[in-house]
Design a protein around this motif. Structure first.
Motif, short mmCIF file in Angstrom:
data_model
loop_
_atom_site.label_atom_id
_atom_site.label_comp_id
_atom_site.label_asym_id
_atom_site.label_seq_id
_atom_site.Cartn_x
_atom_site.Cartn_y
_atom_site.Cartn_z
N PRO A 65 31.89 116.81 88.75
CA PRO A 65 31.10 115.97 87.83
C PRO A 65 29.70 115.65 88.35
CG PRO A 65 32.85 114.69 88.87
CD PRO A 65 33.10 116.13 89.21
N ASP A 66 29.51 115.74 89.67
CA ASP A 66 28.19 115.48 90.24
C ASP A 66 27.43 116.77 90.51
OD1 ASP A 66 29.69 116.47 92.27
OD2 ASP A 66 29.20 114.92 93.73
N GLY A 67 27.93 117.90 90.01
CA GLY A 67 27.24 119.18 90.19
C GLY A 67 27.65 119.95 91.43
N LEU A 68 28.53 119.37 92.26
CA LEU A 68 28.98 120.06 93.46
C LEU A 68 29.82 121.28 93.08
CD1 LEU A 68 29.13 120.03 96.59
CD2 LEU A 68 31.25 118.72 96.35
N ARG A 69 29.55 122.42 93.73
CA ARG A 69 30.24 123.66 93.40
C ARG A 69 31.19 124.06 94.53
NH1 ARG A 69 25.25 127.56 92.12
NH2 ARG A 69 24.66 126.76 94.18
N PRO A 70 32.27 124.77 94.20
CA PRO A 70 33.17 125.27 95.26
C PRO A 70 32.45 126.13 96.28
CG PRO A 70 34.24 125.44 93.11
CD PRO A 70 32.82 125.03 92.84
N VAL A 71 31.45 126.91 95.88
CA VAL A 71 30.74 127.76 96.82
C VAL A 71 30.01 126.94 97.87
CG1 VAL A 71 28.60 127.86 95.47
CG2 VAL A 71 29.19 129.75 97.00
N THR A 128 35.49 130.22 98.22
CA THR A 128 34.09 130.10 97.80
C THR A 128 33.71 131.11 96.74
OG1 THR A 128 33.40 131.54 99.62
CG2 THR A 128 33.34 129.17 100.02
N GLY A 129 34.52 132.17 96.57
CA GLY A 129 34.12 133.16 95.58
C GLY A 129 35.15 134.24 95.36
N GLY A 151 31.26 127.88 89.43
CA GLY A 151 30.58 127.54 90.69
C GLY A 151 30.99 128.40 91.86
N LEU A 152 31.36 129.67 91.60
CA LEU A 152 31.80 130.58 92.65
C LEU A 152 30.76 131.68 92.87
CD1 LEU A 152 35.47 131.03 91.41
CD2 LEU A 152 34.74 129.60 93.32
N LEU A 153 30.80 132.30 94.03
CA LEU A 153 29.95 133.46 94.29
C LEU A 153 30.75 134.73 93.97
CD1 LEU A 153 30.87 135.17 97.10
CD2 LEU A 153 30.00 133.10 98.18
N PHE A 154 30.04 135.86 93.89
CA PHE A 154 30.71 137.16 93.72
C PHE A 154 30.22 138.07 94.82
CE2 PHE A 154 31.25 141.48 92.12
CZ PHE A 154 32.58 141.44 91.73
N LEU A 155 31.19 138.64 95.58
CA LEU A 155 30.88 139.62 96.63
C LEU A 155 31.27 141.00 96.12
CD1 LEU A 155 30.21 140.70 99.45
CD2 LEU A 155 32.53 140.05 100.16
#
Length: 401
Positions: A158-164, A274-275, A302-306
């Motif tokens: 809710p505060d914009g924090l992402r798993p990544v 994280t992704g 909120g994840l990255l892609f490798l």
């Protein structure tokens, strides 16, 4: 006759020799005794009085995580600080109202407005957004998951924090030569997974196959040992079905709904990653129509892609750029030839790429030869000034939240 027999009783006796002493209870002795008793009494009172100088050992305060704190290490710290200091603490952008609007082209527009902070006194904002308290690294941040029929799926907080950001492995911040090494295929073999978690240094990123076994257990062990982790999702290769990636493979001829259903099923197997990393997938990565909905869902969570770099026709970078999502390409496959000498030569080549470009990413599988070679090389690389970092540290993080 001068004998005692002729002397009257009690007469002519010699006085007893020696000097007569002072009286047993003289005034001097009594005064000295009272003085000593007074000094001892004053000392005892000073020691035992509530405000005396002698105090017992300070009380021992044992910090114990509460049930709520167990779900979120960072929140536990914040709440503990509030309880001890009386100063409220909040994290990241929790002082702002965030309104999200999706435009016709799929872009997300966020509007930030100040939130009412009340009159509760001073407020401290915790600006750290990368990393998780090691004591709770195996437990998901409840703000970053949603309960679904597939299990707990990652979401933006809710505060914009992402798993990544939350689950990334912190690094030094120095702008030296940095290398990320990702070892994948964990969960497919029990002994191979155990060896990888046990022998590889915590700086190495581990990727778990979504079709693996006992994934929650392995994830927790890896996180406790300091590893950043990824989730490998099977994608359709060019030589499918001769080379089958496994159940619930995302395919180019399937509908977007079917592929998202399989993606979410994979995402629900574990948490704290994280992704997403592809497992095979040359054909799928080359199809923009099939890949775009999947990449958009990964970005929204909120994840990255490798991209492991195995397909020269991959369009993942183009789509990731359009979505402004965190994305990374692997530079080298380290164990395409499964021998210690060949893997060490690839690692040396990876180091040359990193010294030339500043950063580099190598990927490998959890074979015995790969794990042992990477573990040995990593120790030597640190002595040459190479910093091995989690893969999220090298990702283009997209727009700042």
């Amino acid at each position: 006759m001068g004998t005692d027999l002729n002397a009257p009783l009690g007469q002519n006796r010699k006085a007893a020799s020696g000097r007569a002493g002072p009286p047993r209870f003289s005034a001097t002795r009594v005064a000295a005794t009272l003085a000593v008793v007074g000094v001892l009494g004053l000392s005892l009172w000073t020691a035992l009085a509530p405000s005396g100088l002698l105090k017992g050992p300070p009380p021992i305060v044992v910090a114990q995580p509460t049930g709520e704190a167990g779900a979120d290490g960072t929140s536990a710290n914040a709440e503990g600080s509030e309880a001890s200091s009386g100063v409220r603490r909040q994290r990241g952008q929790s002082g702002a109202n965030i309104e999200e609007t999706r435009t016709a082209d799929g872009s997300v527009v966020r509007k930030f407005t100040p939130k009412d902070r009340g009159d509760g006194g001073p407020l401290i904002f915790d600006g750290s957004r990368v990393g998780q308290d090691p004591r709770f690294a195996a437990i998901p941040n409840e703000d970053l998951v949603e309960d679904t029929a597939y299990g707990k799926l990652p979401v933006v907080g809710p505060d914009g924090l992402r798993p990544v950001e939350q689950y990334a492995r912190p690094w030094s911040g120095a702008r030296g030569t940095r290398i990320a090494i990702v070892v994948g295929g964990l969960g497919l073999s029990q002994t191979g997974t155990q060896r990888a978690i046990r022998d590889l240094p915590g700086e190495v990123t581990l990727a778990f196959a979504s079709s693996g076994n006992s994934l929650p257990r392995w994830m927790q062990e890896a996180r406790r040992d300091g590893h950043e982790i990824l989730l490998q999702v099977p994608l359709e290769p060019f030589d499918d079905p001769e080379n089958d990636p496994g159940p619930r493979t995302l395919r180019t001829d399937a509908s977007a709904k079917k592929n998202l259903d399989d993606l979410h099923h994979a995402m629900g197997q574990i948490t704290n990653y994280t992704g997403i990393m592809n497992f095979m997938g040359g054909r799928f990565l080359s199809s923009a129509d099939a890949l775009e909905p999947v990449m958009r869902d990964i970005a929204d969570r909120g994840l990255l892609f490798l991209d492991d770099g195995s397909s020269a026709q991959s369009v993942s970078g183009t789509i990731a750029g359009a979505l402004e999502m965190p994305h990374v390409f692997a530079d080298l496959q380290l164990d395409s030839t499964l021998s210690r000498d060949a893997i060490l030569r690839k690692l040396d080549e990876l180091e040359r790429v990193a010294r030339r470009n500043g950063t580099a990413i190598g990927v490998a599988s959890a074979f015995d030869e790969s794990v042992q070679s990477i573990a040995d090389w990593s120790q030597e690389a640190a002595q040459r000034g190479i910093e091995i970092v989690g893969v999220a540290a090298l990702a283009d993080q997209g727009p700042k939240q």
